[in-house]
Scaffold this active site. Sequence first.
Site, short mmCIF file in Angstrom:
data_model
loop_
_atom_site.label_atom_id
_atom_site.label_comp_id
_atom_site.label_asym_id
_atom_site.label_seq_id
_atom_site.Cartn_x
_atom_site.Cartn_y
_atom_site.Cartn_z
N GLY A 144 -6.06 6.08 -1.43
CA GLY A 144 -6.58 7.22 -2.17
C GLY A 144 -5.56 7.82 -3.11
O GLY A 144 -5.87 8.78 -3.82
N PHE A 145 -4.33 7.28 -3.12
CA PHE A 145 -3.27 7.72 -4.01
C PHE A 145 -2.76 6.52 -4.80
O PHE A 145 -2.96 5.37 -4.39
CB PHE A 145 -2.11 8.34 -3.21
CG PHE A 145 -2.47 9.63 -2.53
CD1 PHE A 145 -2.20 10.86 -3.12
CD2 PHE A 145 -3.08 9.62 -1.28
CE1 PHE A 145 -2.54 12.04 -2.48
CE2 PHE A 145 -3.42 10.80 -0.64
CZ PHE A 145 -3.15 12.02 -1.24
N CYS B 46 0.83 -1.21 0.00
CA CYS B 46 0.00 0.00 0.00
C CYS B 46 0.87 1.26 0.00
O CYS B 46 1.42 1.62 -1.03
CB CYS B 46 -0.97 -0.04 1.18
SG CYS B 46 -2.41 1.03 0.94
N GLU C 169 -2.54 -9.10 3.63
CA GLU C 169 -2.83 -9.69 4.95
C GLU C 169 -4.33 -9.88 5.13
O GLU C 169 -4.78 -10.77 5.85
CB GLU C 169 -2.24 -8.83 6.07
CG GLU C 169 -3.07 -7.66 6.50
CD GLU C 169 -3.19 -6.56 5.46
OE1 GLU C 169 -4.19 -5.83 5.48
OE2 GLU C 169 -2.26 -6.42 4.63
N HIS D 280 -3.92 -4.96 0.16
CA HIS D 280 -3.60 -5.52 1.47
C HIS D 280 -3.66 -7.05 1.46
O HIS D 280 -4.72 -7.63 1.70
CB HIS D 280 -4.58 -4.99 2.53
CG HIS D 280 -4.39 -3.55 2.86
ND1 HIS D 280 -4.00 -3.11 4.10
CD2 HIS D 280 -4.52 -2.44 2.09
CE1 HIS D 280 -3.92 -1.79 4.10
NE2 HIS D 280 -4.22 -1.36 2.89
#
Length: 391
Positions: free
Chosen positions: A319-320, A275, A367, A365
Amino acid sequence: MTTSTRGARTQAAPAVLVLEDGRIFRGRSYGAVGETFGEAVFSTGMTGYQETLTDPSYHRQVVVMTAPHVGNTGVNDEDPESGRIWVSGYVVRDPARVPSNWRARRSLDEELANQGVVGISGVDTRALTRHLRERGAMRVGIFSGEAVADDAALLARVKEAPQMKGANLSAEVATKETYVVPAVGPDGEAVPIGTAKFTVAAVDLGIKGMTPQRMAERGIEVHVLPATATAEDIYAVNPDGVFFSNGPGDPATADHPVSVMRAVLERRTPLFGICFGNQILGRALGFGTFKLKYGHRGINQPVQDRTTGKVEVTAHNHGFAVDAPLDKVSETPYGRAEVSHVCLNDQVVEGLQLLDQPAFSVQYHPEAAAGPHDAAYLFDRFVQLMEGQRA
């Protein structure tokens, strides 16, 4: 930025949600009574709200739940991804009146109130989500109880709140002291410190608790370091690999993590980023980053692993994104790099990998608490890189 009255309430107070473009939604208070500000974003997950609330990547964001019924499983003490709720505010349509789950210890409403998180219920979240999809994520305020005032005055206060673009937030959510998550042996017991098969230095930019646990399950001893850690701090651990975590804020402000990652790349240590860590790798390689219109948030985002062709359903909160070419291999100061994963909804870069040294990252993500687990193999890929380097 939150001002609230903590503790459970006997009756929900009137509440109002004000977007920075002037759109207003009215409802009833949910959680704490007071006022809060942040960036309005929506999450499409139909479950896993406890993991969402405690994800540090949601720091300074007001989360709108697209699922209409929220809170039915209550809150337990096993599922949090960190030691507190990080969202600035919470928006739901139809909150559960009574939790119904054998693991529940208290209601979601009570947990939000006890932690001072201001929310609103009874809102048409479908209309709000469509508005954010059309206009983009924007600043928002939630006001309840004595905080409710004239609409124009509330709008003016929302417009005074800081924007997410340009925000440097990782140090605000990261650990202040290094701690160790021991490896787990075949019998499920913790392996004594210093005897694990591999040691990983994990730079905490807003790490979720399940991430070092996923590595520990694979025989890795994880040393979690503060966001301010230097390359010297990392190599003092004598790591077999280095990990950069997820986290909040604008990656364009993360100059320190970028410089540290470049030092890791120069030493050719196996590297894995998730991320925010993917965005840091992008910047370290010379790519730019940009803000998405409304971002990806939820546990049902389709991503293709371009190295295998496999499509995975994945958990997102970003968001990026990285601005890297999808159609070619790029030359970087650390060798050739390519986009390894891409979102099938909008072709956003969801992963990077170096072809000439052991380094890769993904934007989502793996995980995946509370699921799905399609991408768990990425931790195995990290182990393979460390095995290859050792060999």
